[in-house]
Design an enzyme around this catalytic site. Structure first.
Site, PDB file in Angstrom:
ATOM      1  N   VAL A 134      -0.346  -2.139   4.234  1.00  0.00           N
ATOM      2  CA  VAL A 134      -0.191  -2.817   2.945  1.00  0.00           C
ATOM      3  C   VAL A 134       0.985  -3.782   3.020  1.00  0.00           C
ATOM      4  O   VAL A 134       2.093  -3.394   3.395  1.00  0.00           O
ATOM      5  CB  VAL A 134       0.054  -1.808   1.800  1.00  0.00           C
ATOM      6  CG1 VAL A 134       0.288  -2.537   0.482  1.00  0.00           C
ATOM      7  CG2 VAL A 134      -1.120  -0.850   1.666  1.00  0.00           C
ATOM      8  N   GLY A 136       1.946  -6.287   4.928  1.00  0.00           N
ATOM      9  CA  GLY A 136       2.565  -6.759   6.164  1.00  0.00           C
ATOM     10  C   GLY A 136       3.944  -6.195   6.424  1.00  0.00           C
ATOM     11  O   GLY A 136       4.119  -4.988   6.559  1.00  0.00           O
ATOM     12  N   LYS A 207      -5.776  -2.457  -0.392  1.00  0.00           N
ATOM     13  CA  LYS A 207      -4.339  -2.185  -0.448  1.00  0.00           C
ATOM     14  C   LYS A 207      -3.956  -1.486  -1.758  1.00  0.00           C
ATOM     15  O   LYS A 207      -3.102  -0.592  -1.766  1.00  0.00           O
ATOM     16  CB  LYS A 207      -3.569  -3.493  -0.280  1.00  0.00           C
ATOM     17  CG  LYS A 207      -3.777  -4.135   1.092  1.00  0.00           C
ATOM     18  CD  LYS A 207      -3.260  -5.567   1.135  1.00  0.00           C
ATOM     19  CE  LYS A 207      -3.516  -6.205   2.499  1.00  0.00           C
ATOM     20  NZ  LYS A 207      -3.140  -7.620   2.532  1.00  0.00           N
TER      21      LYS A 207
END
Length: 432
Positions: A134, A136, A207
């Site tokens: 989630v 990056g 996400k």
């Protein structure tokens, strides 16, 4: 360094993220003894084609045989950055059953099969870390699981897809239409050749499912998240939002209410003074509300070789510390509740509605009457004549249950005075 413990690891995948993880582990090698009390060393890299040259990577580590990794007792950590459900799910499950610790960036797998792999990790006393799944490089999974664990969290929401945020930024700042902004995002490498998962909101929904599950300690899967993309957003919508002191963002919103969990991804108008309104281009940000912490926001690069590699490597370091301390498997599945997921018709939102109507007396009153009959209260109206007996009407409602708004919309679509309703969007309102 000869007396420092060496922890062997295997990397599954040598693409963009895999190469970033490889580079970071090389850069950090001299720092590891002090940071971890050990050195993490890659022993194998699983690839489809061992003959394909990969710049900067040691080709002697390449293998196309998963069993070489699974059956190697020296390999203690498996790092999965392949993506997709299969064969990643099989590899991760088999690794955990073999007593190997797993670090993954696989949001698709976790959003749909998170319980299964987390249960396998718990059963075998293994670590399963997934910070990179989630947002990056932005730390959000560990803060939710650990730093904010003493809170009752009621909302987690934000911008969790860089491609759509870049497109909407260009539409807002450069007055571009969607198709032109998408073409630019593709040209610059922000959008994939097939951008469906991004622009239709599916990537963000995965996400949101992961974040909501952790934040509210109750399982939320991808199919539980109501999803709407940005393909129908127009420059006219952006202009009206600006006129009303708002901006349009694709937001993932999850709320823990007294009547169940709300989880959705949709383009929303948000006040221009809200912290998320200033998060532009490919940046991501997550906004969390808790009873003790109040509001907290996490912002940064939501994708890319090194930002995502940073999150993966951070998880590898955490696993290495746990191995050295003999404390693996401390925190696995935190979904100990079984909360209801609210159907979208029960979710309350404010709405933005743009419509073309006949330009004559009594039209606004007739529309207001339809809203009133369906328990919808109007908060703001803009009316502009566009010529040839047509007026453009923009209405923002107060909070209303989705089912009541849909009922009103159904009636208005049948009214002769209504020529077209080209746009219906939600308006963000922070939960009480």
């Amino acid at each position: 360094m000869s007396d420092v413990r060496v922890i062997k690891a295997a990397l599954l995948g040598a693409g963009t993220v895999g190469s970033g993880v490889y580079d970071i582990l090389q850069w950090q090698k001299d720092e590891m003894p002090k940071k971890l009390g050990a050195v993490v060393e890659l022993k194998k890299i699983l690839v489809r084609n061992t003959k394909k040259p990969r710049e900067g990577m040691d080709s002697s580590l390449f293998t196309d045989n998963w069993k070489e990794i699974l059956d190697d007792p020296e390999i203690e950590i498996v790092i999965e950055v392949m993506g997709g459900i299969e064969p990643a799910k099989t590899y991760i499950t088999e690794a955990l059953h073999a007593g190997k610790h797993v670090v993954t960036a696989n949001k698709d797998l976790l959003a749909e099969h998170g319980k299964e792999v987390l249960d396998a990790a718990e059963e075998h006393g293994c670590d399963l870390m997934f910070e990179a799944a989630v947002a990056g490089g932005i730390p959000i999974i560990r803060p939710l699981k650990q730093c904010l664990a003493a809170n009752h969290l009621t909302e987690v929401m934000g911008i969790v897809n860089g491609t759509t945020n870049y497109i909407l930024t260009k539409m807002t700042k450069d007055h571009m239409e969607f198709a032109d902004a998408l073409a630019l995002a593709t040209e610059l490498g922000y959008a994939e050749a097939d951008p469906t998962a991004d622009v239709e909101g599916y990537d963000a929904a995965r996400k949101v499912a992961i974040m909501a599950s952790i934040a509210f300690n109750s399982r939320v899967t991808f199919s539980d998240v109501y999803t709407q993309g940005i393909t129908k957003i127009t420059a006219a919508d952006i202009a009206y939002a600006t006129e009303m002191g708002m901006v349009i963002k694709l937001l993932g919103v999850a709320r823990n209410t007294d009547t169940g969990i709300e989880a959705g991804v949709y383009p929303m108008l948000i006040p221009a003074d809200h912290p998320l309104a200033g998060v532009n281009d490919s940046f991501n940000a997550v906004f969390v509300h808790g009873d003790a912490v109040d509001d907290a926001m996490f912002q940064g690069r939501g994708a890319g070789k090194l930002p995502t590699g940073s999150a993966v490597a951070g998880d590898i370091f955490e696993v290495a510390r746990d191995i050295v301390a003999g404390s693996t498997g401390r925190i696995n599945c935190t979904c100990y509740k079984n909360l209801r997921i609210k159907p979208v018709d029960e979710v309350q939102n404010r709405y933005f509605m743009r419509m073309e109507v006949e330009d004559r007396p009594g039209v606004l009153a007739a529309i207001a009457s339809v809203f009133g009959n369906n328990h919808v209260s109007i908060a703001q109206v803009i009316q502009k004549s566009v010529g040839e007996g047509t007026a453009e009407l923009v209405i923002i409602t107060d909070q209303v249950e989705e089912r009541h708004f849909k009922d009103a919309l159904l009636v208005m679509n049948e009214m002769s005075i209504v020529k077209e309703i080209p746009s219906v969007l939600r308006v963000y309102a922070q939960s009480e």
